[in-house]
Motif scaffolding. Sequence first.
Motif, short mmCIF file in Angstrom:
data_model
loop_
_atom_site.label_atom_id
_atom_site.label_comp_id
_atom_site.label_asym_id
_atom_site.label_seq_id
_atom_site.Cartn_x
_atom_site.Cartn_y
_atom_site.Cartn_z
N GLY A 120 0.81 -1.21 0.00
CA GLY A 120 0.00 0.00 0.00
C GLY A 120 0.84 1.26 0.00
N LEU A 121 0.30 2.31 -0.59
CA LEU A 121 0.89 3.64 -0.47
C LEU A 121 -0.25 4.53 0.01
N ASN A 122 -0.18 4.93 1.26
CA ASN A 122 -1.36 5.50 1.87
C ASN A 122 -1.15 6.92 2.33
N LYS A 123 -2.11 7.76 1.99
CA LYS A 123 -2.07 9.16 2.38
C LYS A 123 -3.42 9.49 3.00
N ILE A 124 -3.39 10.01 4.20
CA ILE A 124 -4.64 10.26 4.90
C ILE A 124 -4.60 11.66 5.47
N LYS A 125 -4.47 12.62 4.57
CA LYS A 125 -4.32 14.01 4.99
C LYS A 125 -5.49 14.88 4.54
N GLY A 126 -6.48 14.25 3.93
CA GLY A 126 -7.58 15.04 3.41
C GLY A 126 -7.22 15.76 2.12
N GLN A 127 -6.05 15.46 1.59
CA GLN A 127 -5.56 16.08 0.36
C GLN A 127 -5.21 14.99 -0.64
N PRO A 128 -5.40 15.26 -1.92
CA PRO A 128 -5.05 14.26 -2.93
C PRO A 128 -3.55 14.00 -2.97
N PHE A 129 -3.20 12.89 -3.59
CA PHE A 129 -1.78 12.58 -3.80
C PHE A 129 -1.12 13.62 -4.68
N LYS A 130 0.14 13.87 -4.39
CA LYS A 130 0.95 14.60 -5.35
C LYS A 130 1.61 13.56 -6.25
N ILE A 131 1.91 14.00 -7.46
CA ILE A 131 2.52 13.08 -8.43
C ILE A 131 3.83 12.55 -7.85
N ALA A 132 4.59 13.45 -7.24
CA ALA A 132 5.90 13.07 -6.71
C ALA A 132 5.78 12.00 -5.63
N GLU A 133 4.74 12.07 -4.86
CA GLU A 133 4.57 11.08 -3.79
C GLU A 133 4.36 9.68 -4.38
N VAL A 134 3.57 9.61 -5.43
CA VAL A 134 3.34 8.31 -6.05
C VAL A 134 4.62 7.83 -6.73
N GLU A 135 5.33 8.74 -7.36
CA GLU A 135 6.60 8.35 -8.01
C GLU A 135 7.57 7.76 -7.00
N THR A 136 7.64 8.39 -5.83
CA THR A 136 8.51 7.87 -4.78
C THR A 136 8.10 6.46 -4.40
N GLY A 137 6.79 6.23 -4.31
CA GLY A 137 6.29 4.90 -3.98
C GLY A 137 6.66 3.88 -5.04
N ILE A 138 6.57 4.29 -6.29
CA ILE A 138 6.93 3.41 -7.40
C ILE A 138 8.42 3.05 -7.33
N ASP A 139 9.23 4.09 -7.12
CA ASP A 139 10.68 3.87 -7.09
C ASP A 139 11.09 2.94 -5.94
N ALA A 140 10.37 3.04 -4.84
CA ALA A 140 10.70 2.18 -3.69
C ALA A 140 10.56 0.71 -4.05
N LEU A 141 9.59 0.41 -4.94
CA LEU A 141 9.39 -0.99 -5.34
C LEU A 141 10.21 -1.36 -6.58
N ALA A 142 10.32 -0.39 -7.50
CA ALA A 142 10.99 -0.70 -8.77
C ALA A 142 12.50 -0.66 -8.63
N GLY A 143 12.95 -0.04 -7.54
CA GLY A 143 14.40 0.08 -7.36
C GLY A 143 14.93 1.24 -8.18
N GLY A 144 16.19 1.50 -8.03
CA GLY A 144 16.79 2.60 -8.80
C GLY A 144 16.52 3.93 -8.16
N GLY A 145 15.39 4.48 -8.46
CA GLY A 145 15.07 5.79 -7.91
C GLY A 145 15.53 6.89 -8.83
N ARG A 146 15.15 8.09 -8.43
CA ARG A 146 15.44 9.24 -9.30
C ARG A 146 16.80 9.83 -9.00
N ASN A 147 17.35 10.47 -10.02
CA ASN A 147 18.63 11.13 -9.79
C ASN A 147 18.39 12.52 -9.25
#
Lengths: 347, 627
Positions: free
Chosen positions: B600-627
Amino acid sequence: MENKEELTALPAHGPMLTRKDFVSDQMVRWCPGCGDFAILATVQKLLPSLGIPREKYVFVSGIGCSSRFPYYMNTYGFHSIHGRAPTLATGLKCARPDLQVWVITGDGDGLSIGGNHLIHALRKNVDLKILLFNNRIYGLTKGQLSPTSEFGKKTKSTPYGSTDQPINPIALALASEATFVGRVIDTDLARFAQVLERAAKHKGSALIEIFQNCIVFNDGAWNEVSDKATRDENNVDLIHGQPLIFGKNRDKGIRLNGFKPEVVTFAPGQPPKDLLVHDETSAPLAYMLAHMERPDFPTPQGVFRSVQRPALHELIDGQIAQARKASGAEPDLQALLRGSETWTVAA
Amino acid sequence: MSDTQTQSAKAAPRRPQPAQEVESVTIRFAGDSGDGIQLTGMQFTTSTALAGNDLSTLPDYPAEIRAPVGTLPGVSGYQIHFSSREVLTPGDAPDVLVAMNPAALKANIKDLKKGGILIVNTDAFTAANLTKVQYAKSPLEDGSLSDFRVISVELSRMTGNALAGLALTKVQVERCKNFFALGMMYWLYDRPMEATLNWIEKKFKKTALLVEANQKALHAGNAYAETAEIFGAHYSVRKAPIAPGVYRNITGNEATALGMIAASQKSGLDLWLGTYPITPASDILHELCKHKEFGVKTFQAEDEIAAIGSAIGASFAGHLAATSTSGPGVALKSEAIGLAVMTELPLVIIDVQRGGPSTGLPTKTEQADLLQAMYGRNGECPVPILAPATPAECFSMAYEASRLAIKYMTPVFLLSDGYLANGSEPWLIPDADKLAAFEFPTLPEADKYKPYLRDERTLARPWAAPGLSGYEHRLGGLEKQDVTGNVSYDPDNHERMVRLRAAKVNKIAQDIPATQILGAKKGKVLVIGWGSTYGAITAAARNAQARGQSVSSIHLRHLNPLPPDLGDIISQFEHVLIPEMNMGQLLKIIRAKFAINAVGLNKIKGQPFKIAEVETGIDALAGGGRN
């Protein structure tokens, strides 16, 4: 005595029906001797005389002994959830004004869990015939306190006696601006049939409180007013335009002393001229009558109030007709989807 | 990331200044809830849509109607992201912040991009207003805003000057200042003003003076921005390559309402909405009650239970029935939803989710009602669940919910949320003639009719509304005998009926279209989303793909039953990531159904996800990450 407008609400006569046409194939499962049998029979007897096709009737109920009623009527029916019958009935009637919709409820269903809905159905004048079976006890759950149980009453849930002031259903209905409010006793078949017929023909919310005897959990709750030996002394008939006279020898009446009613006794056949005369259109009088209770007063029986006000479905349909007239053309879905501000992206 | 303002070299100010081209811009208007912020934002949105950009908006308004003036609880915001490319979200961080007072500045400055433009109304930076939000010293003077391009404007005074000579009260002048600010923004981003000028004319048509005042303020702001050379430059955003056709801007709640009317028109059934006012769902009622000429009957009930009760009654009566609410209302309706399941009547239950539990965050968004919609009733009580992904999609999903409700004779949940409900986007107006046809369960001849005799294809029972001679029958909440619908306490019958009701809901799988996969069909990470997280997830997946990550994403519109191809899709990936604005509700469902270790990638702040937050979640699983 009938209000003229009320009678015009009747649809044209369909094929001649009989009581049997309204009896369903389901076995009636109330306790032997239950007051509900008399109510069921009275309703089944009345309906064929109204000239409404059977398929236009819908009986809607909540939860409780009385709410099994729709299963025993060979009409459309809906046995809903606790207290909510007026809400379903409201949607049903306003969606389909051609139907005649009856609500079957009890003192627990209609005045406790569903009290809010009853109030609002009445104030909105939804065209419903509401039969409130009042036996002052919870029957189906086997003998707990109901909102109409007497103060101090010992029941299965109040072994030390009830701490609660009971609700007065008639006063509640009047305060909710109901346009037709009546009261009958389940065993008083002649008057019951009369009041029921008037309710059926009333356009708008019609509530009838029915004193109903629960033979198992609250037997004799209404004996004082239903027993042959005492009923003439303990009830007073409400007849529009007639003075309030009661008693086996018709030698007692009600008159006003200031703002307060009082019982006067007179020689039979010679009522004093200042007896209170019933007027179904008077709200203050109806309130006063609603609060005339045993043992100080006889219990009023009959129609407390009957007035005319547009029913909710008429108002809703009126607004739709008005909107259609104002918009001129046939409603156009494509125009609605377009809205007022559009822009075109060229290919 | 691509969703940023790309600013070219600063041009020397001259007149008339040519606009510099930028690809994407995010602007946030913020001020007191009485400052007309939502209105200003919506006007900017309309003009931006007319300018041909793709866009997405996010209003953020307080729960209080008029919280004390100048305080943090009273701050209302409106964000718009527009671009010459496809826009999927209202933008992560604004490039421009318009702050009408110190409270608006304090509440929003943390989100503004470094180097971003900050426009402040200095007239509101009084000692009293600064004190209200615990600014010891004016942030305009203490150097704390040095990261931003601060544009100080005496908005109240300038508006007053512009309107001098008009017989207006001080309060009336003050109310025009949002149009002055809007006029400045129109110059800054080279927007046409005609739509707003026309709107003012319509809005104030009863008072010519107010038309003149507001139009004057708009023009004055525009002229001021140009002639005072306060910005140094102004910008243009090219038209986006959008599919050709006729567009309008639409919010989720408007789209839901129109979807219901379209369903009513196409099914030939009158629409009944039984509802009770609740944030953020009330606009559905407000929209529907305007369209009575379509035979729409809206009923504002005494409570949530009466609202759904009336809808069940109307459904029994043969209408297309709906009830609209938010999470707390669903909780109140639970028993009645069970009744609709037992009586197998069509009903659309619109849940515009908000932050919970209890009263929670009425004006903030969340996706935490999924399990309530799935399981929040007594007994085995299956209800199909649909969820739109974008504001405009609320139209097609409300329509589909209605279609499925009738085809399968069942209540259907439509799970919208506060973000979809109030957010808006351009909508390619559909051709009404091409909307899917409605299918009705077969109604046998009267002598063969049984209330629970099922249609083999759908397992739907027939819908015989009162008034049909020979079809008189009784429905109710007590268990039904199979076929006859009579009351039955038989143990075997009960189990059969429980299984039949579940099987009927599962049949809906045959109506679910093939799941679209964004990216490769096989890979390392599969992102599964539902509801309003669509924009952020899609943008994040695209960005990650562009960076070479092995990631694909799918978005579920059907949550019960799930798409039949979901298991096969999942099996092609090493990891499954499920971003949700809750503690992991779809996650539980997916884990239970497929016995996989989804993350899960969970955000419970009453605010929608930011694109960057989801990207970070993806990178955590896909490995590598951003430069």
